[in-house]
Design a protein around this motif. Sequence first.
Motif, short mmCIF file in Angstrom:
data_model
loop_
_atom_site.label_atom_id
_atom_site.label_comp_id
_atom_site.label_asym_id
_atom_site.label_seq_id
_atom_site.Cartn_x
_atom_site.Cartn_y
_atom_site.Cartn_z
N ASP A 66 0.81 -1.22 0.00
CA ASP A 66 0.00 0.00 0.00
C ASP A 66 0.85 1.27 0.00
O ASP A 66 0.32 2.36 0.31
CB ASP A 66 -0.93 0.01 1.22
N PHE A 67 2.11 1.17 -0.32
CA PHE A 67 2.94 2.38 -0.29
C PHE A 67 2.48 3.41 -1.33
O PHE A 67 2.43 4.61 -1.06
CB PHE A 67 4.41 2.05 -0.51
N ILE A 68 2.17 2.94 -2.54
CA ILE A 68 1.72 3.89 -3.57
C ILE A 68 0.39 4.55 -3.17
O ILE A 68 0.27 5.78 -3.24
CB ILE A 68 1.59 3.18 -4.93
N PRO A 69 -0.62 3.80 -2.74
CA PRO A 69 -1.82 4.48 -2.22
C PRO A 69 -1.51 5.43 -1.06
O PRO A 69 -2.15 6.48 -0.92
CB PRO A 69 -2.73 3.33 -1.78
N ALA A 70 -0.51 5.07 -0.24
CA ALA A 70 -0.14 5.95 0.87
C ALA A 70 0.39 7.29 0.36
O ALA A 70 0.18 8.33 1.01
CB ALA A 70 0.89 5.28 1.77
N GLY A 80 1.98 4.55 -13.79
CA GLY A 80 0.85 3.66 -13.99
C GLY A 80 0.33 3.12 -12.67
O GLY A 80 -0.90 2.97 -12.49
N LEU A 81 1.23 2.82 -11.75
CA LEU A 81 0.81 2.33 -10.43
C LEU A 81 0.02 3.41 -9.68
O LEU A 81 -0.94 3.12 -8.97
CB LEU A 81 2.03 1.90 -9.62
N VAL A 82 0.47 4.66 -9.82
CA VAL A 82 -0.25 5.75 -9.15
C VAL A 82 -1.65 5.90 -9.74
O VAL A 82 -2.64 6.01 -9.01
CB VAL A 82 0.54 7.06 -9.28
N TRP A 83 -1.75 5.89 -11.07
CA TRP A 83 -3.06 6.05 -11.69
C TRP A 83 -3.99 4.89 -11.39
O TRP A 83 -5.22 5.01 -11.45
CB TRP A 83 -2.92 6.21 -13.21
N ALA A 84 -3.43 3.72 -11.06
CA ALA A 84 -4.25 2.54 -10.76
C ALA A 84 -4.86 2.58 -9.37
O ALA A 84 -5.71 1.74 -9.03
CB ALA A 84 -3.42 1.27 -10.93
N VAL A 85 -4.45 3.54 -8.54
CA VAL A 85 -4.98 3.63 -7.18
C VAL A 85 -6.47 3.99 -7.24
O VAL A 85 -6.87 4.93 -7.93
CB VAL A 85 -4.21 4.69 -6.37
#
Length: 427
Positions: free
Chosen positions: A268-272, A393-398
């Motif tokens: 969950d680091f990226i959502p964080a 891409g990981l950020v946009w996938a949140v």
Amino acid sequence: MNAPTLPPPQAAHSLPIREIETPRGVRAWLVEDQTAPLIALRFAFRGGATQDPAGKAGLANMTAGLLDEGAGPYDSAAFHERLDEFAVELSFDADRDALGGSLRTLTRHRDEAFEMLRLALVEPRFDEDAVERIRAQLTAGLKHEAKDPDSIVGRAFAEAAFPGHPYGLAVNGSLETTPGLKRADIAALKGRVIARDNLIIGIVGAISESEAIAALDRIFGELPARASLTATPNVAPAGAGTVIVKTIDIPQTALRFGRPGLGRKDADFIPAMVVNHIFGGGVFQSRLFKEVREKRGLAYSVWSSIVANDHAALLFGGTSTKNERAAESIAVIREQIDDLTRNGPSDEEIEKAKKFITGSYALRFDSSTKIAGQLVHMQLDELGIDWMQRRNGLVWAVTRDDVMRTAGRLFGDGKLLVAAAGQPQGL
């Protein structure tokens, strides 16, 4: 994570990163760019201030400060004159988890630049006059910090969050420890930390792969094969629910707050990152900026960040306000934590946060020096050589579900460790 709310944009960068290894086992990530006659090199040895022996806080920082103060046949003055003669930018630094440095040179002076770096790492002199000069500089800085509310509150927070752990000590030491840092201590730490097996390198610029391999072996090949690091335990920040006050006779109170965060390898680091941006990481968009500064005029600035050190993770933030409004400021911060945990942000806040985090990423790559730094950062955090292509891409996938879940984990029961320096009222 669930399906993305918007189509992922193009990757922020597609730099052609190559992983190289020299005959002597020196590994690096290389970006060859022949568009300008420049070479930037950034490197880090794992093990920074965590390697300071007991009672010798500040040793790694002082060692870093002395590496360019004379080496090989050159005393300090001659060393710097030679750097100036060939327009070489060379510096060293230390943080909690690494001791490193950076070099920037014109390609026509690269041989001289690489030799100066080799001398600094392999044959540093640590002359007594240089040691005393750097000690005097550090002592002057520490005396200033002893009166600076932000420095005082930062140290108070670290001591309370990490009692008995190296993270609880200041990287640049203290007025009590600095006088005891001797030349033998400095040489010993250099011998334990500066080695090839804990070395991370990023090199960028007008240099081919074969030239880079030869250069890296020349610079780093003579270093010891293995470091001898003291093991550093992982630690959870302590003190949530407590308030530490350092009384200073000033009209404003400096505040720091924090609680356990999420580590860099947490799923969950990226959502964080998104949650933190909405909470206090986005300067003008954040909840804290709007509630603490704009609506109530409590402070000029207020912020939060995610701190993911090698051995501890923190949600950390701070502000400064009038003494009589310190308690109100902390109350507003707690209210925002409670609201984000219970209700979450709006969809608009989530989209704005993702847009900023992805859009601003390119600013980390607008110079060869910054790119070299990012190459080292990516290796230190073990993000993978394709991180630049995957990250946005990981950020946009949140998704909203990710944000709600992560807010719950990040803010937990809402309890904060609060440190204050000033004469806060009501805390």
